[in-house]
Design a protein around this motif. Structure first.
Motif, PDB file in Angstrom:
ATOM      1  N   SER A 164     -24.264 -35.524  10.697  1.00 42.89           N
ATOM      2  CA  SER A 164     -25.668 -35.176  10.418  1.00 42.89           C
ATOM      3  C   SER A 164     -26.502 -36.308  10.994  1.00 42.89           C
ATOM      4  CB  SER A 164     -25.904 -35.018   8.916  1.00 42.89           C
ATOM      5  OG  SER A 164     -25.253 -33.876   8.417  1.00 42.89           O
ATOM      6  N   PRO A 165     -26.568 -36.404  12.310  1.00 43.46           N
ATOM      7  CA  PRO A 165     -27.053 -37.627  12.947  1.00 43.46           C
ATOM      8  C   PRO A 165     -28.490 -37.967  12.623  1.00 43.46           C
ATOM      9  CG  PRO A 165     -26.859 -35.853  14.556  1.00 43.46           C
ATOM     10  CD  PRO A 165     -26.193 -35.378  13.301  1.00 43.46           C
ATOM     11  N   LEU A 166     -29.360 -36.966  12.554  1.00 38.73           N
ATOM     12  CA  LEU A 166     -30.772 -37.247  12.306  1.00 38.73           C
ATOM     13  C   LEU A 166     -31.038 -37.487  10.829  1.00 38.73           C
ATOM     14  CD1 LEU A 166     -33.640 -37.481  13.466  1.00 38.73           C
ATOM     15  CD2 LEU A 166     -33.897 -35.026  13.018  1.00 38.73           C
ATOM     16  N   ASN A 167     -30.527 -36.616   9.967  1.00 40.90           N
ATOM     17  CA  ASN A 167     -30.834 -36.745   8.548  1.00 40.90           C
ATOM     18  C   ASN A 167     -30.225 -38.000   7.943  1.00 40.90           C
ATOM     19  OD1 ASN A 167     -32.057 -35.944   6.127  1.00 40.90           O
ATOM     20  ND2 ASN A 167     -30.202 -34.895   5.446  1.00 40.90           N
ATOM     21  N   LEU A 168     -29.031 -38.373   8.375  1.00 38.91           N
ATOM     22  CA  LEU A 168     -28.434 -39.583   7.814  1.00 38.91           C
ATOM     23  C   LEU A 168     -29.115 -40.844   8.346  1.00 38.91           C
ATOM     24  CD1 LEU A 168     -24.669 -38.616   7.526  1.00 38.91           C
ATOM     25  CD2 LEU A 168     -26.452 -38.610   5.784  1.00 38.91           C
ATOM     26  N   MET A 169     -29.683 -40.776   9.549  1.00 36.71           N
ATOM     27  CA  MET A 169     -30.544 -41.874   9.998  1.00 36.71           C
ATOM     28  C   MET A 169     -31.781 -41.964   9.103  1.00 36.71           C
ATOM     29  SD  MET A 169     -30.614 -42.228  14.129  1.00 36.71           S
ATOM     30  CE  MET A 169     -30.541 -40.514  14.594  1.00 36.71           C
ATOM     31  N   ALA A 170     -32.375 -40.801   8.820  1.00 30.50           N
ATOM     32  CA  ALA A 170     -33.568 -40.787   7.967  1.00 30.50           C
ATOM     33  C   ALA A 170     -33.260 -41.327   6.582  1.00 30.50           C
ATOM     34  CB  ALA A 170     -34.124 -39.362   7.871  1.00 30.50           C
ATOM     35  N   PHE A 236     -23.846 -48.127   5.710  1.00 37.55           N
ATOM     36  CA  PHE A 236     -22.914 -47.480   6.644  1.00 37.55           C
ATOM     37  C   PHE A 236     -22.432 -46.171   6.062  1.00 37.55           C
ATOM     38  CE2 PHE A 236     -18.360 -46.726   7.510  1.00 37.55           C
ATOM     39  CZ  PHE A 236     -18.380 -46.557   8.888  1.00 37.55           C
ATOM     40  N   THR A 237     -22.346 -45.151   6.908  1.00 39.46           N
ATOM     41  CA  THR A 237     -21.677 -43.906   6.552  1.00 39.46           C
ATOM     42  C   THR A 237     -20.584 -43.660   7.570  1.00 39.46           C
ATOM     43  OG1 THR A 237     -23.667 -42.947   5.545  1.00 39.46           O
ATOM     44  CG2 THR A 237     -21.945 -41.418   6.217  1.00 39.46           C
ATOM     45  N   GLY A 238     -19.362 -43.437   7.078  1.00 40.39           N
ATOM     46  CA  GLY A 238     -18.238 -43.235   7.990  1.00 40.39           C
ATOM     47  C   GLY A 238     -16.916 -43.226   7.246  1.00 40.39           C
ATOM     48  N   GLY A 239     -15.863 -43.614   7.949  1.00 47.73           N
ATOM     49  CA  GLY A 239     -14.520 -43.535   7.393  1.00 47.73           C
ATOM     50  C   GLY A 239     -14.121 -44.752   6.576  1.00 47.73           C
ATOM     51  N   ILE A 240     -13.022 -44.594   5.831  1.00 44.21           N
ATOM     52  CA  ILE A 240     -12.537 -45.644   4.931  1.00 44.21           C
ATOM     53  C   ILE A 240     -12.173 -46.915   5.686  1.00 44.21           C
ATOM     54  CG2 ILE A 240     -10.574 -46.324   3.505  1.00 44.21           C
ATOM     55  CD1 ILE A 240     -10.593 -43.696   2.202  1.00 44.21           C
ATOM     56  N   ARG A 241     -11.440 -46.784   6.780  1.00 43.10           N
ATOM     57  CA  ARG A 241     -10.990 -47.977   7.492  1.00 43.10           C
ATOM     58  C   ARG A 241     -12.172 -48.794   8.006  1.00 43.10           C
ATOM     59  NH1 ARG A 241      -6.369 -44.799   9.387  1.00 43.10           N
ATOM     60  NH2 ARG A 241      -7.670 -44.017  11.083  1.00 43.10           N
ATOM     61  N   ALA A 242     -13.139 -48.108   8.593  1.00 47.40           N
ATOM     62  CA  ALA A 242     -14.319 -48.814   9.090  1.00 47.40           C
ATOM     63  C   ALA A 242     -15.107 -49.420   7.938  1.00 47.40           C
ATOM     64  CB  ALA A 242     -15.199 -47.866   9.899  1.00 47.40           C
ATOM     65  N   GLY A 243     -15.216 -48.681   6.826  1.00 47.39           N
ATOM     66  CA  GLY A 243     -15.933 -49.204   5.664  1.00 47.39           C
ATOM     67  C   GLY A 243     -15.276 -50.443   5.086  1.00 47.39           C
ATOM     68  N   ALA A 244     -13.943 -50.413   4.997  1.00 44.54           N
ATOM     69  CA  ALA A 244     -13.215 -51.576   4.490  1.00 44.54           C
ATOM     70  C   ALA A 244     -13.386 -52.774   5.418  1.00 44.54           C
ATOM     71  CB  ALA A 244     -11.739 -51.231   4.326  1.00 44.54           C
ATOM     72  N   ARG A 245     -13.373 -52.500   6.709  1.00 41.05           N
ATOM     73  CA  ARG A 245     -13.581 -53.574   7.688  1.00 41.05           C
ATOM     74  C   ARG A 245     -14.964 -54.195   7.522  1.00 41.05           C
ATOM     75  NH1 ARG A 245     -11.776 -57.595  10.942  1.00 41.05           N
ATOM     76  NH2 ARG A 245     -13.011 -57.766  12.847  1.00 41.05           N
TER      77      ARG A 245
END
Length: 485
Positions: A164-170, A236-245
């Motif tokens: 949801s590229p636009l709304n999650l930026m907002a 940040f919104t995304g996956g677990i691995r990236a979030g943990a990093r």
């Protein structure tokens, strides 16, 4: 699998860097492609480490401007930006469909939601308030006045996903600006184009230079933002691995993480089965299941299991898969052929482990048919991991208690849904489900922009929704005034 006909190439755009109020080119370029047509969509200018440094420097320079801006002016800018997005709704929606394959009607809806998010953020800019502390509750507080203020956290580093590229930026930029912060934004490299529209809308609305800065790129650009000492908060919104990093390398920065889920949903024996099946089909497979709260696991009380399953298959069979540019298409492609191949592999692995495919399972490029699985086990990836694709597993249970335990048997805890005619059962689920939100007589895949949104366990840290995000993105400052003569 039958594929609906193409409507042709939608053209190519350019996503430059935006730093200190100016568009900037980069010698390193990348190209996004329409996931359905595979034609070039956007030329992406990839940021260097120096560009990130410049973006943070610009955000630092704009900090006193935004912090000193009256709340009503911040609100006015956000409201005007929302109006500008709606004025350009058609072209913004086309950019979303071109880059991530979201069906045209859903892309139109996303632009409206993003505008609404900015409007809610504008409201919250005017509501930032502290409280009076009764200082004389202690003898040491006599003749003292105490109160709190909400002040900006400073620079917000925002990293957003493709789905949801636009709304999650907002949802990140709006509350940050409402709170008087400045922003360094890194959109998903698959969907950079709509960030241009957001910046242009804010620019047209009168946002000062440096208040928002956009740098494009992959994980290295994101890490440069996260680790930069000038950035005060990372969202940040995304996956677990990236979030943990991110959490591991952010140091003492505050982090807000929305990391997805494998949403469990419950159908009780007293539920309206037709409604439940219709909504489950729509919300398991809409946008190819690429939503962190998409229906992934359905637990059905055994007396109505077969009847529900029959209805679910009927509604699933009516979904039209194909070209996202066609108005009749319900489900377009996944974000890439690689993503579809991964989900297809998970389906085949589950089948090899004993699961049965009742419908779907076939792939054509980035298109993957809506897939219903039964005879699954908790340890299968399609059950215990986040599929993030058009796959749902249906499991029979003997009681509501068993269903609740199954939903809770997960490393995730974002949202859940339950269908029942019993208020008592609904409240039992609300009290017992280990998630951030419970939808009664609706599916897990429901979100309004103004509600608190966020999960527990590995689903993340902190809340989104403008009111709640503004609180996260501001600091409560205590003020004590000695009134003694």
């Amino acid at each position: 699998m039958a594929v609906q006909p193409s409507v042709g190439n939608q053209g190519q755009a350019v996503a430059r860097l935006y730093i200190g109020g100016e568009w900037r080119e980069s010698p390193e370029r990348a190209l996004t492609r329409d996931p359905f047509h595979k034609t070039p969509v956007t030329e992406l200018h990839v940021a260097s480490g120096a560009d990130v440094e410049d973006a943070v420097r610009a955000a630092v320079a704009a900090k006193p401007v935004m912090a000193g801006m009256p709340a009503h002016k911040r609100a006015q800018i956000l409201r005007r930006a929302a109006e500008e997005l709606m004025r350009r709704r058609g072209e913004v929606a086309r950019s979303i469909t071109a880059e991530n394959g979201k069906p045209a009607a859903l892309a139109q809806r996303e632009v409206g939601r993003a505008a609404e998010t900015l409007e809610f953020a504008a409201d919250e800019a005017k509501r930032l308030a502290g409280e009076v502390i009764p200082m004389d509750s202690s003898s040491r507080g006599e003749n003292k006045l105490g109160f709190t203020l909400r002040v900006p956290v400073g620079i917000v580093g925002a990293i957003t996903p493709f789905n949801s590229p636009l709304n999650l930026m907002a949802h990140k930029v709006g509350p940050a600006l409402a709170g008087g912060n400045t922003v360094v934004l890194k959109p998903a490299p698959q969907t950079p184009w709509c960030s241009v529209y957001l910046v242009e809308a804010l620019e047209a609305a009168g946002l000062p230079p440096g208040a928002i800065n956009v740098v494009h790129g992959g994980p290295d650009v994101g890490e440069a933002i996260v680790t930069h000492p000038g950035v005060n908060l990372v969202t940040f919104t995304g996956g677990i691995r990236a979030g943990a990093r991110i959490r591991n390398i952010a140091g003492m920065k505050k982090v807000l993480l929305e990391l997805g889920g494998n949403a469990g949903n419950i159908v009780c024996a007293d539920a309206n089965l037709d409604r439940a099946a219709r909504e489950m089909a729509a919300n398991a497979f809409g946008y190819s299941g690429q939503s962190c709260i998409a229906v992934q696991r359905i637990y059905v009380e055994r007396p109505v299991y077969e009847a529900f399953l029959e209805k679910l298959l009927q509604y699933t069979s009516r979904l039209r898969v194909g070209d996202p540019w066609l108005p009749e298409t319900d489900i377009g492609p996944m974000i890439s052929e690689e993503a579809a191949e991964r989900v297809e592999a998970w389906i085949k692995e589950a089948e090899q482990q004993g699961a049965r495919i009742l419908c779907g399972g076939k792939r054509d490029g980035a298109l993957l048919e809506p897939t219903v699985l039964v005879d699954v086990r908790p340890e299968m990836k399609v059950v215990c991991e986040e599929v993030f694709g058009p796959v749902v597993s249906v499991v029979a249970v003997d009681s509501l208690e068993e269903a609740i335990a199954a939903v809770n048997d997960s490393q995730y805890g974002l949202q859940a849904g339950i269908f029942t005619a019993s208020l008592g059962k609904a409240l039992q689920a609300v009290r017992s489900l280990e998630v951030g939100g419970v939808v009664v007589n609706g599916t897990s895949n429901f979100r309004l922009e103004q509600m608190p949104y966020g999960g527990v366990k590995l689903s993340g840290i902190g809340k989104e929704g403008p009111r709640y995000a503004v609180e996260e993105m501001t600091v409560e400052r205590m003020v004590i005034i000695d009134l003694a003569p």
